[in-house]
Scaffold this active site. Structure first.
Site, PDB file in Angstrom:
ATOM      1  N   GLY A 128      15.288  45.787 -75.387  1.00 50.17           N
ATOM      2  CA  GLY A 128      14.068  46.277 -74.740  1.00 50.17           C
ATOM      3  C   GLY A 128      13.141  46.896 -75.767  1.00 50.17           C
ATOM      4  N   THR A 137      10.439  46.048 -77.248  1.00 51.68           N
ATOM      5  CA  THR A 137       8.981  45.903 -77.262  1.00 51.68           C
ATOM      6  C   THR A 137       8.307  46.747 -76.178  1.00 51.68           C
ATOM      7  OG1 THR A 137       9.075  44.003 -75.785  1.00 51.68           O
ATOM      8  CG2 THR A 137       9.093  43.539 -78.156  1.00 51.68           C
ATOM      9  N   GLY A 138       9.077  47.463 -75.408  1.00 51.82           N
ATOM     10  CA  GLY A 138       8.499  48.225 -74.293  1.00 51.82           C
ATOM     11  C   GLY A 138       7.895  49.552 -74.713  1.00 51.82           C
ATOM     12  N   TYR A 139       7.417  50.267 -73.716  1.00 53.67           N
ATOM     13  CA  TYR A 139       6.702  51.534 -73.916  1.00 53.67           C
ATOM     14  C   TYR A 139       7.544  52.549 -74.688  1.00 53.67           C
ATOM     15  CZ  TYR A 139       3.879  55.638 -72.612  1.00 53.67           C
ATOM     16  OH  TYR A 139       3.108  56.767 -72.626  1.00 53.67           O
ATOM     17  N   LYS A 166      20.334  53.706 -61.508  1.00 56.29           N
ATOM     18  CA  LYS A 166      20.834  54.311 -62.750  1.00 56.29           C
ATOM     19  C   LYS A 166      22.242  54.847 -62.554  1.00 56.29           C
ATOM     20  CE  LYS A 166      16.391  55.305 -64.908  1.00 56.29           C
ATOM     21  NZ  LYS A 166      15.296  56.274 -65.121  1.00 56.29           N
ATOM     22  N   HIS A 225       8.103  60.530 -56.481  1.00 59.81           N
ATOM     23  CA  HIS A 225       8.472  61.129 -57.768  1.00 59.81           C
ATOM     24  C   HIS A 225       7.630  62.377 -58.056  1.00 59.81           C
ATOM     25  CE1 HIS A 225      10.334  57.140 -59.463  1.00 59.81           C
ATOM     26  NE2 HIS A 225      10.971  57.602 -58.403  1.00 59.81           N
TER      27      HIS A 225
END
Ligand code: GO6
Length: 311
Positions: A10, A12-14, A138, A270
């Site tokens: 992962g 390349t993600g934020y 999660k 959230h």
């Protein structure tokens, strides 16, 4: 300290791109998974190539090819997953479980950091639908990790500045409000806000730290533990301009949820837990570890300075 071999899934993600940079900056031998599924995503590919120029090694693999994942995992001591858990949820769960299975089969991994980097899902057992799905998933990944007896570190990153600070925690915008600001309740509930680069620095600090084995590490520096009013005040000081403040009750805040589209429903839930319930700060970090205590040498960005980029 000796170099650790790390695989980022992962990358390349934020948050993933920052994890890759932190791994390189901290001198680790850094591998980044290049997924076959990348196809014609030229931005991702060029980011991966730029990591290679900075010293990372790209490993080809595919989630459709279990053996390729096992081989990738066998190259390293540590795996960090930063596959998005927010934007592609149920699909993400499948991928995380495939990765856990590959790590179990490979049998060599000394530490796994699953994709968490938000609130502590273990504390969100009573969270509202539909936002709770992200916490439930999660927890499913955590159970798979623990059943497979893979050594882990769970990183609680709290609120990324990009989503919660630049906008003074206003929803549906990433920029500071110009005239009016909505305060959640009295605006005095404390949350914790982090520069994303610091999240990556702390996360990578844990990978070869015996104090972090099989622990939850909460990144909650006291100086970054602030109320929404604190953020607004900082911005007013920076701009020299006062904003009109409007308090919204919990009831009024939750009311639009039933008609909203899914992503917004998730966001409302959230924000409610963070800014009304205070779920990030209404407990002491006791059995878990607090990152700024473990790593006092890290010079963590303060939100007053973080806000300057929005001036
Ligand atoms: C961030 C967001 C910002 C949503 C967490 C809607 C999981 C977490 C702090 O994807 O839904 O406007 O912990 O209108 O455990 C999103 C989510 C934030 C970003 C929250 C998050 C934080 C997910 C919005 C909006 C700025």
């Amino acid at each position: 300290m000796a170099k650790t071999k790390v695989l980022v899934v992962g990358g390349t993600g934020y948050i993933g791109k920052r994890i890759v940079k932190a791994c390189l900056a901290q001198g680790h031998e850094t591998y980044v998974l290049l997924r076959k599924e990348i196809g014609l995503d030229i931005d991702k590919l060029q980011m991966l190539l730029s990591f290679k120029m900075e010293g990372a090694r790209l490993v080809e693999g595919s989630f459709e090819d279990h053996q390729s994942l096992v081989e990738a995992v066998k190259l390293v001591d540590v795996v960090i997953s930063t596959m998005s858990g927010v934007h592609f949820r149920s699909h993400n769960l499948l991928l995380q479980l495939k990765l856990v299975e590959a790590i179990r089969e490979a049998g060599n991994v000394k530490r796994f950091l699953p994709s968490e980097f938000g609130m502590d899902p273990a504390k969100m057992g009573n969270a509202l639908e539909p936002g709770r799905v992200t916490f439930d998933e999660k927890m499913i990944v955590r159970k798979a990790i623990e059943d497979a007896q893979i050594p882990f570190t769970y990183v609680i990153a709290n609120c990324f500045g990009g989503y919660f600070v630049g906008n003074l925690s206003q929803m549906a915008s990433l920029l500071p409000p110009k005239e009016d600001v909505v305060l959640y309740g009295d605006g005095n509930v404390k949350a914790c806000f982090m520069d994303e680069d610091d999240v990556a620095t702390y996360a990578v600090k844990t990978i070869d730290d015996p104090r972090a084995v099989n622990k939850t590490i909460n990144i909650r520096p006291p100086e970054n533990t602030l109320s929404q009013r604190d953020l607004v005040q900082m911005w007013e000081k920076l701009t020299g301009k006062e904003l009109n403040k409007h308090s919204i009750s919990a009831e009024d805040f939750l009311a639009p949820m039933k008609d909203a589209e899914l992503a917004h429903q998730v966001g409302i839930g959230h924000f409610y837990h963070i800014f009304y319930e205070g779920c990030l700060t209404n407990f002491e970090v006791k059995d878990d570890e607090e990152a700024s205590k473990l790593y006092p040498e890290v010079e963590c960005t303060r939100m007053y300075d973080y806000l300057k980029r929005y001036l």
